[in-house]
Motif scaffolding. Structure first.
Motif, PDB file in Angstrom:
ATOM      1  N   ASP B  93       0.860  -1.183   0.000  1.00 40.05           N
ATOM      2  CA  ASP B  93       0.000   0.000   0.000  1.00 40.05           C
ATOM      3  C   ASP B  93       0.899   1.237   0.000  1.00 40.05           C
ATOM      4  O   ASP B  93       1.519   1.565   1.015  1.00 40.05           O
ATOM      5  CB  ASP B  93      -0.911  -0.023   1.240  1.00 40.05           C
ATOM      6  CG  ASP B  93      -1.975   1.071   1.197  1.00 40.05           C
ATOM      7  OD1 ASP B  93      -1.709   2.139   0.611  1.00 40.05           O
ATOM      8  OD2 ASP B  93      -3.065   0.850   1.746  1.00 40.05           O
ATOM      9  N   GLY B  94       0.972   1.899  -1.154  1.00 41.20           N
ATOM     10  CA  GLY B  94       1.847   3.072  -1.282  1.00 41.20           C
ATOM     11  C   GLY B  94       1.464   4.184  -0.315  1.00 41.20           C
ATOM     12  O   GLY B  94       2.331   4.896   0.198  1.00 41.20           O
ATOM     13  N   GLN B  95       0.163   4.313  -0.061  1.00 42.46           N
ATOM     14  CA  GLN B  95      -0.298   5.369   0.839  1.00 42.46           C
ATOM     15  C   GLN B  95       0.192   5.118   2.269  1.00 42.46           C
ATOM     16  O   GLN B  95       0.657   6.030   2.939  1.00 42.46           O
ATOM     17  CB  GLN B  95      -1.824   5.393   0.806  1.00 42.46           C
ATOM     18  CG  GLN B  95      -2.410   6.660   1.359  1.00 42.46           C
ATOM     19  CD  GLN B  95      -3.837   6.880   0.862  1.00 42.46           C
ATOM     20  OE1 GLN B  95      -4.089   6.837  -0.343  1.00 42.46           O
ATOM     21  NE2 GLN B  95      -4.749   7.093   1.763  1.00 42.46           N
ATOM     22  N   ILE B  96       0.111   3.868   2.690  1.00 41.37           N
ATOM     23  CA  ILE B  96       0.608   3.524   4.034  1.00 41.37           C
ATOM     24  C   ILE B  96       2.119   3.749   4.084  1.00 41.37           C
ATOM     25  O   ILE B  96       2.659   4.239   5.085  1.00 41.37           O
ATOM     26  CB  ILE B  96       0.278   2.050   4.378  1.00 41.37           C
ATOM     27  CG1 ILE B  96      -1.238   1.836   4.426  1.00 41.37           C
ATOM     28  CG2 ILE B  96       0.921   1.638   5.692  1.00 41.37           C
ATOM     29  CD1 ILE B  96      -1.934   2.383   5.637  1.00 41.37           C
ATOM     30  N   GLN B  97       2.814   3.414   3.001  1.00 42.05           N
ATOM     31  CA  GLN B  97       4.265   3.639   2.990  1.00 42.05           C
ATOM     32  C   GLN B  97       4.575   5.126   3.163  1.00 42.05           C
ATOM     33  O   GLN B  97       5.490   5.491   3.907  1.00 42.05           O
ATOM     34  CB  GLN B  97       4.866   3.140   1.678  1.00 42.05           C
ATOM     35  CG  GLN B  97       5.015   1.624   1.609  1.00 42.05           C
ATOM     36  CD  GLN B  97       5.857   1.207   0.413  1.00 42.05           C
ATOM     37  OE1 GLN B  97       5.694   1.727  -0.693  1.00 42.05           O
ATOM     38  NE2 GLN B  97       6.772   0.268   0.623  1.00 42.05           N
ATOM     39  N   ALA B  98       3.801   5.970   2.471  1.00 37.98           N
ATOM     40  CA  ALA B  98       4.018   7.422   2.593  1.00 37.98           C
ATOM     41  C   ALA B  98       3.801   7.864   4.040  1.00 37.98           C
ATOM     42  O   ALA B  98       4.568   8.669   4.581  1.00 37.98           O
ATOM     43  CB  ALA B  98       3.081   8.166   1.653  1.00 37.98           C
ATOM     44  N   GLN B  99       2.767   7.307   4.671  1.00 36.61           N
ATOM     45  CA  GLN B  99       2.507   7.653   6.075  1.00 36.61           C
ATOM     46  C   GLN B  99       3.663   7.210   6.969  1.00 36.61           C
ATOM     47  O   GLN B  99       4.038   7.895   7.917  1.00 36.61           O
ATOM     48  CB  GLN B  99       1.207   6.988   6.544  1.00 36.61           C
ATOM     49  CG  GLN B  99      -0.035   7.561   5.872  1.00 36.61           C
ATOM     50  CD  GLN B  99      -1.292   6.763   6.178  1.00 36.61           C
ATOM     51  OE1 GLN B  99      -1.278   5.836   6.981  1.00 36.61           O
ATOM     52  NE2 GLN B  99      -2.390   7.114   5.535  1.00 36.61           N
ATOM     53  N   ARG B 100       4.232   6.063   6.641  1.00 37.70           N
ATOM     54  CA  ARG B 100       5.304   5.547   7.503  1.00 37.70           C
ATOM     55  C   ARG B 100       6.616   6.310   7.312  1.00 37.70           C
ATOM     56  O   ARG B 100       7.422   6.391   8.230  1.00 37.70           O
ATOM     57  CB  ARG B 100       5.460   4.050   7.281  1.00 37.70           C
ATOM     58  CG  ARG B 100       4.184   3.366   7.731  1.00 37.70           C
ATOM     59  CD  ARG B 100       4.315   1.942   8.077  1.00 37.70           C
ATOM     60  NE  ARG B 100       3.014   1.496   8.591  1.00 37.70           N
ATOM     61  CZ  ARG B 100       2.746   0.278   8.975  1.00 37.70           C
ATOM     62  NH1 ARG B 100       3.671  -0.632   8.921  1.00 37.70           N
ATOM     63  NH2 ARG B 100       1.560  -0.051   9.434  1.00 37.70           N
ATOM     64  N   ILE B 101       6.816   6.845   6.124  1.00 36.80           N
ATOM     65  CA  ILE B 101       7.987   7.715   5.943  1.00 36.80           C
ATOM     66  C   ILE B 101       7.838   8.926   6.867  1.00 36.80           C
ATOM     67  O   ILE B 101       8.766   9.300   7.597  1.00 36.80           O
ATOM     68  CB  ILE B 101       8.109   8.176   4.473  1.00 36.80           C
ATOM     69  CG1 ILE B 101       8.437   6.990   3.560  1.00 36.80           C
ATOM     70  CG2 ILE B 101       9.208   9.235   4.340  1.00 36.80           C
ATOM     71  CD1 ILE B 101       8.356   7.331   2.072  1.00 36.80           C
ATOM     72  N   ALA B 102       6.648   9.527   6.842  1.00 34.59           N
ATOM     73  CA  ALA B 102       6.405  10.709   7.697  1.00 34.59           C
ATOM     74  C   ALA B 102       6.570  10.342   9.162  1.00 34.59           C
ATOM     75  O   ALA B 102       7.180  11.088   9.935  1.00 34.59           O
ATOM     76  CB  ALA B 102       5.005  11.248   7.432  1.00 34.59           C
ATOM     77  N   GLN B 103       6.062   9.175   9.540  1.00 33.52           N
ATOM     78  CA  GLN B 103       6.181   8.744  10.927  1.00 33.52           C
ATOM     79  C   GLN B 103       7.650   8.584  11.325  1.00 33.52           C
ATOM     80  O   GLN B 103       8.072   9.015  12.396  1.00 33.52           O
ATOM     81  CB  GLN B 103       5.448   7.418  11.121  1.00 33.52           C
ATOM     82  CG  GLN B 103       5.464   6.940  12.566  1.00 33.52           C
ATOM     83  CD  GLN B 103       5.438   5.427  12.686  1.00 33.52           C
ATOM     84  OE1 GLN B 103       5.165   4.718  11.721  1.00 33.52           O
ATOM     85  NE2 GLN B 103       5.731   4.945  13.869  1.00 33.52           N
ATOM     86  N   ALA B 104       8.425   7.968  10.434  1.00 38.85           N
ATOM     87  CA  ALA B 104       9.848   7.754  10.727  1.00 38.85           C
ATOM     88  C   ALA B 104      10.550   9.093  10.954  1.00 38.85           C
ATOM     89  O   ALA B 104      11.343   9.240  11.891  1.00 38.85           O
ATOM     90  CB  ALA B 104      10.500   6.990   9.576  1.00 38.85           C
ATOM     91  N   VAL B 105      10.247  10.053  10.104  1.00 40.87           N
ATOM     92  CA  VAL B 105      10.884  11.367  10.237  1.00 40.87           C
ATOM     93  C   VAL B 105      10.441  12.030  11.541  1.00 40.87           C
ATOM     94  O   VAL B 105      11.260  12.580  12.278  1.00 40.87           O
ATOM     95  CB  VAL B 105      10.540  12.249   9.014  1.00 40.87           C
ATOM     96  CG1 VAL B 105      11.112  13.648   9.186  1.00 40.87           C
ATOM     97  CG2 VAL B 105      11.079  11.616   7.736  1.00 40.87           C
ATOM     98  N   ASN B 106       9.148  11.946  11.827  1.00 35.65           N
ATOM     99  CA  ASN B 106       8.634  12.557  13.062  1.00 35.65           C
ATOM    100  C   ASN B 106       9.269  11.956  14.304  1.00 35.65           C
ATOM    101  O   ASN B 106       9.375  12.615  15.334  1.00 35.65           O
ATOM    102  CB  ASN B 106       7.114  12.380  13.146  1.00 35.65           C
ATOM    103  CG  ASN B 106       6.395  13.171  12.080  1.00 35.65           C
ATOM    104  OD1 ASN B 106       6.954  14.100  11.503  1.00 35.65           O
ATOM    105  ND2 ASN B 106       5.158  12.801  11.796  1.00 35.65           N
ATOM    106  N   GLU B 107       9.641  10.687  14.224  1.00 36.76           N
ATOM    107  CA  GLU B 107      10.203  10.022  15.399  1.00 36.76           C
ATOM    108  C   GLU B 107      11.726  10.025  15.384  1.00 36.76           C
ATOM    109  O   GLU B 107      12.361   9.292  16.129  1.00 36.76           O
ATOM    110  CB  GLU B 107       9.642   8.597  15.503  1.00 36.76           C
ATOM    111  CG  GLU B 107       8.149   8.630  15.794  1.00 36.76           C
ATOM    112  CD  GLU B 107       7.535   7.266  16.026  1.00 36.76           C
ATOM    113  OE1 GLU B 107       8.259   6.261  15.890  1.00 36.76           O
ATOM    114  OE2 GLU B 107       6.332   7.222  16.325  1.00 36.76           O
ATOM    115  N   GLY B 108      12.295  10.844  14.528  1.00 42.42           N
ATOM    116  CA  GLY B 108      13.728  11.088  14.616  1.00 42.42           C
ATOM    117  C   GLY B 108      14.618  10.119  13.873  1.00 42.42           C
ATOM    118  O   GLY B 108      15.807   9.996  14.217  1.00 42.42           O
ATOM    119  N   ALA B 109      14.092   9.420  12.864  1.00 44.01           N
ATOM    120  CA  ALA B 109      14.964   8.538  12.079  1.00 44.01           C
ATOM    121  C   ALA B 109      16.024   9.380  11.360  1.00 44.01           C
ATOM    122  O   ALA B 109      15.759  10.513  10.962  1.00 44.01           O
ATOM    123  CB  ALA B 109      14.141   7.763  11.060  1.00 44.01           C
TER     124      ALA B 109
END
Lengths: 366, 348
Positions: B93-109
């Motif tokens: 799911d490309g949309q979920i992947q996009a959300q997870r990129i944002a999540q990773a950045v928000n959590e300091g990856a």
């Protein structure tokens, strides 16, 4: 001695009991409000996640930032919920009427694909032109698909579960055939619209969240402040009584599916713009999240009860549960189990509550 | 009110998942990295969010293993703890992947390593991450229009051509063949299909009866092969641009190696019996372990060693046949695959 007198102590000051009684209507109203339980749990989860999320050092500022309680994560969580929540408002109206719409995910995909294809062909000169055209196409496709669902339910007299199960496949198939399976990139102006920061700063995109709030408020107004909304409750509560009272049930039924299609079209417009591309597999399986949001928000699948605001809160809660699984670094594969459990438990408790209420009513009559 | 009860139910359901074990991110490598100069405890960890297409696809589990192995090795070598945060969705799911990129950045990856299910969907999120100072590298399936700094993977069009060339050779340059194509939205698979078709056009005796898409699960893929086989009994060959169908055993009994030949991409342990039986005499293996391993290495080159990383890092597919079955099996075992059949390990 009157009842009021009994609430005063000998010195004339209000007693503790009297204060409690005076406060109780407000507290009672709050406790009885449909949103109280959901808001309580959402606040509880927000606090829990804020405490347990840990923190990281921000690359840009060098300051410690909570992994959950930061503006980026909060708006991102609301954004993730917004596409489900917008569709859930429409789906809740259908559920209140006693129907069900399984096709909302496919309507989303078809509206998105139609929008992408039109924008690819039309390529309007100005940025605003593309946004307006995209909006018109997505909404028109949503309305048309909803009208088709409603008309088939009324004309064919087949259970809406079957009709919308069929259109779920048909509409996604049309999206597949018309797009040839391509992922279609949208013009930048669409992305700029859906990801407008509205002055909040870079990488903060509140537009989907604001749209979610507006659509939930409009949905609540429609359901509770308009005659048409009352008719929807009447239809779902007792279709026979509604018929005998002269309501045009066919028109109401078509109307609720049109509204569900409309919200799916709006969600497609926002979601596709936000992510910048459309494809025929978009929103696959989202109908289940949408129905789950409505049910967790208190909608009764047999009709007659539900709330647009609660559907939005249900969507927020489900996305928050998803978010918490990741933020707390639980195994993400628990997501489906947890959401599934939440829905089953909610419905079981709902039925138990209805049985309990019926028993109390029967005892009262005796 | 049901909403109150529903809310309580949600809380109860959340508790089913148990409590988190700690406040901070758990290192995926599971062990504290060894020091080689400087104290690792004092060093600022490098956290790499890894987002593959689907956590139910064995090739991505292999890529994860590769990433974790590289993280462990490089932690020891650099003295900096390197953590892999696995954020792969269960389904594509490309949309979920996009959300997870944002999540990773928000959590300091500190970096993101991703195989894109839908390049169009994740391009915006990749660009946002890069704008916020988080470099992104793609593997397996690229988002070429994004601001990712590097891509590691095979040349997909060339790989498709290789698959068809091998199949044409096996069929003696004639026969009706089908293409098993996976998810129609994955840009890498589409390029492979283009390669298959362009190579087929060079062989006048080869006729492609169709390109068949399916959900990228072993069962769905195998079922599609059987369905198509029933509809076109005269199929002589399958060009599979991914190995999904061969992750099941069902085709070993459902297809006759004297009548049908398969050439497929990937060569994981479950696919090797197809080589032995002669049903898939040639597999073109992507070293999926290296997706993660090389991906993490290149990210550390950029973040820690400040090296320039090429925009495209090419991976050459490995040709696995009955002659190379032994050496390939041993390579897989070395990469941590415990399910390689013992008898293959003994082969030359």
């Amino acid at each position: 001695m009157t009842a009021a007198d009994s609430r005063m102590d000998p010195a004339g000051a209000p007693s503790d009991a009297s204060r409690a009684t005076r406060l109780s209507p407000i507290v009672r109203k709050l406790l009885r409000s449909q949103q109280f339980g959901l808001v309580t749990v959402i606040v509880f989860l927000l606090i829990l996640l804020s405490v347990l999320a840990g923190s990281h050092i921000d690359n840009a500022t060098g300051r410690s930032v909570n992994n959950f309680l930061n503006s980026y994560t909060l708006i991102q969580t609301a954004t993730d919920a917004s596409f489900f929540a917008i569709m859930a408002v429409g789906a809740t109206i259908v559920i209140i009427s006693g129907g069900i719409d399984l096709s909302v995910g496919s309507v989303y995909a078809l509206a998105g694909v139609a929008m992408g294809l039109c924008l690819r062909v039309a390529t309007p000169g100005g940025g605003v032109g593309a946004v307006v055209l995209g909006f018109v196409v997505a909404v028109a496709v949503g309305l048309a698909a909803g009208a088709l669902n409603g008309a088939m339910v009324v004309a064919l007299r087949v259970h809406p579960f079957i009709i919308t199960l069929g259109t779920m496949w048909i509409l996604r198939g049309i999206a597949f055939v018309s797009s040839k399976g391509d992922s279609i990139t949208l013009p930048d102006s669409m992305i700029h619209f859906a990801k407008s920061p509205l002055g909040l700063g870079a990488a903060l995109y509140p537009v989907p969240m604001l749209c979610m709030l507006i659509i939930a408020a409009l949905g609540a107004t429609y359901l509770h402040r308009t005659v048409m909304g009352r008719h929807v409750f009447a239809l779902g509560g007792n279709a026979e009584a509604s018929r005998f009272s002269g309501l045009r049930l066919g028109r109401i039924q078509i109307g609720v599916y049109v509204l569900a299609g409309l919200t799916a079209g709006l969600a497609a417009f926002l979601g596709s713009g936000f992510y910048g591309s459309v494809s025929c597999v978009d929103a696959t399986g989202y109908e289940l999240y949408v129905i789950a949001s409505a049910v967790v928000g208190g909608a009764r699948l047999s009709g007659g009860r539900g709330s647009a605001i609660n559907a939005m809160l249900g969507a927020v809660l489900i996305v928050l549960i998803r978010q918490s699984i990741r933020t707390l670094h639980l195994d993400q594969n628990y997501e489906w189990i947890i959401i599934g459990c939440a829905i089953v438990i909610a419905v079981v408790l709902d039925q138990a509550s209805a049985r309990f209420a019926a028993r109390r009513l029967a005892q009262g009559e005796e | 009110m049901v909403s109150r009860r529903a809310a309580m139910a949600a809380m109860a359901a959340l508790l089913l998942a148990g409590c988190p074990k700690g406040k901070t991110t758990v290192p995926a490598t599971g062990e504290a990295p060894a020091a080689s100069g400087g104290s690792p405890a004092a060093a600022k960890p490098i956290r790499i969010a890894m987002i593959a297409k689907s956590s139910t696809n064995p090739v991505f589990l292999s890529a994860r293993r590769g990433a974790e192995t590289a993280a462990k090795d490089l932690s020891g070598r650099t003295g900096v703890p390197i953590e892999i945060i696995w954020l792969t969705p269960p389904q594509e799911d490309g949309q979920i992947q996009a959300q997870r990129i944002a999540q990773a950045v928000n959590e300091g990856a500190n970096a993101v390593l991703i195989s894109c299910s839908d390049a169009g969907k994740v391009t915006g999120a990749i660009n946002d991450a890069v704008a916020r100072g988080v470099p992104v590298m793609t593997f397996d399936s690229d988002a070429a229009q994004s601001k990712r700094f590097s891509y590691y993977g095979v040349d997909d069009r060339q790989l498709g051509e290789d698959v068809m060339a091998e199949l044409a050779k096996l069929l003696g340059g004639k026969g009706r063949v089908a293409i098993l194509a996976g998810n129609q939205n994955a840009p890498n698979l589409r390029r492979r299909v283009e390669g298959v078709k362009s190579e087929a056009a060079k062989h006048h005796g080869i006729q492609i009866i169709g390109t068949f898409y399916h959900a990228e699960t072993p069962q769905d893929a195998a079922a599609e092969v059987i369905r198509v086989g029933n509809s076109y009994p005269d199929i002589k060959g399958w060009a599979m641009v991914g190995g999904w169908a061969l992750f099941t055993k069902t085709l070993l009994t459902d297809l006759d190696p004297k009548k049908v030949k398969i050439v497929a991409v990937d060569a994981l342990p479950t696919e090797l019996p197809y080589v032995e039986k002669g049903l898939a005499p040639v597999l073109l293996a992507q070293s999926s372990f290296l997706w993660g391993n090389v991906g993490v290495t290149k990210i550390i080159d950029k973040l820690h060693y400040k090296k320039d990383v090429p925009e495209v890092v090419s991976m050459d597919p490995v040709r696995v046949t009955s002659e190379t079955l032994g050496s390939w099996s041993r390579q897989l075992r070395q990469w941590g695959f415990a399910d390689v059949p013992e008898e293959y390990l003994k082969l030359k």
